[in-house]
Design a protein around this motif. Structure first.
Motif, PDB file in Angstrom:
ATOM      1  N   THR A 114      -7.923  15.288   6.982  1.00 23.66           N
ATOM      2  CA  THR A 114      -7.483  13.740   7.249  1.00 23.66           C
ATOM      3  C   THR A 114      -8.005  13.388   5.789  1.00 23.66           C
ATOM      4  N   GLY A 115      -7.846  11.623   5.391  1.00 24.17           N
ATOM      5  CA  GLY A 115      -8.842  11.020   4.719  1.00 24.17           C
ATOM      6  C   GLY A 115      -7.977   9.401   4.612  1.00 24.17           C
ATOM      7  N   SER A 116      -8.216   9.278   3.498  1.00 28.19           N
ATOM      8  CA  SER A 116      -7.879   6.826   3.493  1.00 28.19           C
ATOM      9  C   SER A 116      -7.433   7.112   2.512  1.00 28.19           C
ATOM     10  N   PHE A 117      -6.794   5.425   2.257  1.00 27.94           N
ATOM     11  CA  PHE A 117      -6.055   5.312   0.957  1.00 27.94           C
ATOM     12  C   PHE A 117      -5.839   4.265   0.775  1.00 27.94           C
ATOM     13  N   THR A 118      -5.532   3.688  -0.091  1.00 26.97           N
ATOM     14  CA  THR A 118      -4.980   1.860  -0.234  1.00 26.97           C
ATOM     15  C   THR A 118      -4.188   2.274  -1.005  1.00 26.97           C
ATOM     16  N   ALA A 119      -3.023   1.242  -1.175  1.00 28.39           N
ATOM     17  CA  ALA A 119      -2.070   1.465  -1.972  1.00 28.39           C
ATOM     18  C   ALA A 119      -1.731  -0.243  -2.564  1.00 28.39           C
ATOM     19  N   ALA A 120      -0.865  -0.805  -3.874  1.00 23.67           N
ATOM     20  CA  ALA A 120      -0.706  -1.776  -4.091  1.00 23.67           C
ATOM     21  C   ALA A 120       0.363  -1.389  -5.442  1.00 23.67           C
ATOM     22  N   LYS A 121       1.385  -2.615  -4.837  1.00 23.31           N
ATOM     23  CA  LYS A 121       2.882  -2.808  -5.894  1.00 23.31           C
ATOM     24  C   LYS A 121       2.089  -2.448  -7.978  1.00 23.31           C
ATOM     25  N   GLY A 122       2.723  -1.510  -7.763  1.00 20.05           N
ATOM     26  CA  GLY A 122       2.361  -0.658  -9.578  1.00 20.05           C
ATOM     27  C   GLY A 122       3.700  -1.020 -10.241  1.00 20.05           C
ATOM     28  N   THR A 123       3.750  -0.336 -11.417  1.00 18.62           N
ATOM     29  CA  THR A 123       4.904  -0.241 -11.850  1.00 18.62           C
ATOM     30  C   THR A 123       5.243   0.950 -12.641  1.00 18.62           C
TER      31      THR A 123
END
Length: 133
Positions: A114-123
């Motif tokens: 398992t791990g962790s993530f972050t996401a943001a609206k991209g291009t």
């Protein structure tokens, strides 16, 4: 008095039963994270249906993987297959959408990590893969 309460309940019950509309995650997302010491960089494009299901693809190391998932309120789950060092895997993301950012955890099967993530609206341009991926 009893009739007043019954009438008030009859009016209020449908309003109380309504669930909030699911968050809208349609569009392009840049995802970064770490799992078992490995950097994860993905560029995903999602289409969200009226039933809050997600379809699309994630670009991982130049390969596009079909992606499916769903949204319930602000909770977002999506998954896709992939290949790491010649081994097939399925990565499942579990996140929450808050103020335009998606954060959460990811599970990689069959490796059981398992791990962790972050996401943001991209291009529309995929992010480059880190060396060694």
């Amino acid at each position: 008095m009893k009739k007043v309460w019954i009438a008030a309940f009859a009016v209020a019950a449908p309003l109380l039963a309504q669930t909030p509309a699911p968050a809208n995650v349609a569009g392009v997302w840049d995802i970064g994270g770490e799992v078992a010491g490995v950097q994860v960089v993905e560029h995903c494009t999602f289409v969200q249906a009226d039933d809050a299901s997600i379809t699309g693809s994630c670009d991982v190391q130049g390969a596009k993987w079909p992606t499916t998932g769903n949204v319930k309120g602000g909770d977002v789950t999506f998954q896709h297959n992939g290949k790491y060092n010649g081994d097939d895997y399925t990565i499942t993301y579990h996140g929450k959408l808050d103020k335009g950012a998606l954060t959460g955890t990811m599970d990689v099967d069959p490796f059981g990590v398992t791990g962790s993530f972050t996401a943001a609206k991209g291009t529309a341009t995929p992010a480059p893969a880190p060396a060694g991926m």
